[in-house]
Design a protein around this motif. Structure first.
Motif, PDB file in Angstrom:
ATOM      1  N   ALA A 147       0.840  -1.201   0.000  1.00  0.00           N
ATOM      2  CA  ALA A 147       0.000   0.000   0.000  1.00  0.00           C
ATOM      3  C   ALA A 147       0.876   1.253   0.000  1.00  0.00           C
ATOM      4  O   ALA A 147       1.760   1.402   0.839  1.00  0.00           O
ATOM      5  N   MET A 148       0.613   2.146  -0.952  1.00  0.00           N
ATOM      6  CA  MET A 148       1.378   3.384  -1.068  1.00  0.00           C
ATOM      7  C   MET A 148       0.621   4.572  -0.482  1.00  0.00           C
ATOM      8  O   MET A 148       1.236   5.522  -0.006  1.00  0.00           O
ATOM      9  N   PHE A 149      -0.698   4.511  -0.491  1.00  0.00           N
ATOM     10  CA  PHE A 149      -1.500   5.609   0.046  1.00  0.00           C
ATOM     11  C   PHE A 149      -2.909   5.087   0.323  1.00  0.00           C
ATOM     12  O   PHE A 149      -3.281   3.995  -0.117  1.00  0.00           O
ATOM     13  N   GLU A 150      -3.689   5.882   1.036  1.00  0.00           N
ATOM     14  CA  GLU A 150      -5.081   5.559   1.353  1.00  0.00           C
ATOM     15  C   GLU A 150      -6.010   6.530   0.657  1.00  0.00           C
ATOM     16  O   GLU A 150      -5.696   7.722   0.522  1.00  0.00           O
ATOM     17  N   VAL A 151      -7.150   6.018   0.223  1.00  0.00           N
ATOM     18  CA  VAL A 151      -8.137   6.815  -0.487  1.00  0.00           C
ATOM     19  C   VAL A 151      -9.446   6.787   0.296  1.00  0.00           C
ATOM     20  O   VAL A 151     -10.030   5.702   0.469  1.00  0.00           O
ATOM     21  N   GLN A 163      -6.857   1.403  -6.469  1.00  0.00           N
ATOM     22  CA  GLN A 163      -5.987   1.901  -7.542  1.00  0.00           C
ATOM     23  C   GLN A 163      -4.689   1.093  -7.564  1.00  0.00           C
ATOM     24  O   GLN A 163      -4.108   0.798  -6.517  1.00  0.00           O
ATOM     25  N   GLY A 182      -3.188   1.627  -4.035  1.00  0.00           N
ATOM     26  CA  GLY A 182      -3.861   2.535  -3.107  1.00  0.00           C
ATOM     27  C   GLY A 182      -5.067   1.813  -2.539  1.00  0.00           C
ATOM     28  O   GLY A 182      -5.776   1.100  -3.271  1.00  0.00           O
ATOM     29  N   LYS A 185     -10.284   3.715   2.511  1.00  0.00           N
ATOM     30  CA  LYS A 185     -10.358   4.001   3.938  1.00  0.00           C
ATOM     31  C   LYS A 185     -11.698   4.659   4.236  1.00  0.00           C
ATOM     32  O   LYS A 185     -12.171   5.498   3.475  1.00  0.00           O
ATOM     33  N   GLY A 203       0.719  -0.798   3.998  1.00  0.00           N
ATOM     34  CA  GLY A 203       2.096  -0.343   4.036  1.00  0.00           C
ATOM     35  C   GLY A 203       3.054  -1.394   4.568  1.00  0.00           C
ATOM     36  O   GLY A 203       4.255  -1.151   4.658  1.00  0.00           O
TER      37      GLY A 203
END
Length: 210
Positions: A147-151, A163, A182, A185, A203
């Motif tokens: 995981a690189m980021f949360e949406v 994503q 991604g 959340k 992550g």
């Protein structure tokens, strides 16, 4: 006088025979040949069974090592080829839909050639056990995704891949490269069966053993 005569008349051979019989009985009781042979046979059988078990374990380990060696021999080469595949994909994604529609005959042939090259490369990798991971819409799995980021998204369950920034690859059951994704959340939490181990947080690092 009679007492002394009685003692004198005792047969020495009878006395010796009685002594030997007594000692022989004690020796036979101490060491029975049949029991000794049975004990030795049981010990040899136990040793044989242990040796056979060890040889079977060694055979299985050797077969597994040979299978793994064959299956994962191309891991290093395949990992190097992933960069080539990424560049082909970037080249295709850089061409907008408008540019495709307005492309002339030569440009369309070039685009089709790049697409065919990418497909052929993926087919050849798949022949060697390498598969592509494109987990859009799937539940986040730290074993295969990173995981690189949360949406923020309330329409899908929490920790859903919404994503894919970069596709991942596996060879056999090992990860060559985790998919960079991604995750959602704020959505409804998935109900977990009792006793299930909680999923790792987004992550989490992925073990790349291939």
């Amino acid at each position: 006088m009679n007492d002394s005569n009685d003692k004198t008349n005792i047969n020495p051979e009878d006395a010796v025979s009685g002594h030997e019989a007594e000692n022989g009985g004690e020796a036979q009781a101490a060491l029975d040949p049949t029991e000794a042979l049975l004990a030795e046979n049981a010990e040899l059988k136990d040793r044989m069974l242990r040796t056979m078990a060890e040889m079977e374990n060694l055979r299985r380990r050797t077969e597994k090592e040979i299978r793994d060696s064959k299956q994962y021999a191309a891991a290093s080469f395949a990992r190097d080829m992933l960069g080539v595949g990424d560049n082909l994909r970037r080249a295709l994604e850089a061409i907008s839909a408008e540019a495709r529609d307005a492309a002339n005959e030569s440009m369309r042939a070039l685009i089709e050639g790049v697409e065919m090259t990418e497909r052929e490369m993926l087919n050849q990798l798949e022949k060697h056990g390498v598969r592509r991971i494109d987990p859009a819409g799937e539940k986040f799995d730290p074993n295969f995704h990173q995981a690189m980021f949360e949406v923020p998204n309330t329409e899908v369950p929490n920790n859903t891949v919404v994503q894919v920034m970069q596709a991942g690859y596996v060879i056999g059951d090992r990860v060559l490269r985790p998919a960079l994704v991604g995750v959602s959340k704020g959505g409804p939490k998935e109900r977990k069966p009792e006793g299930e181990i909680p999923a790792a947080e987004p992550g989490s690092t992925v073990d790349r053993t291939a």
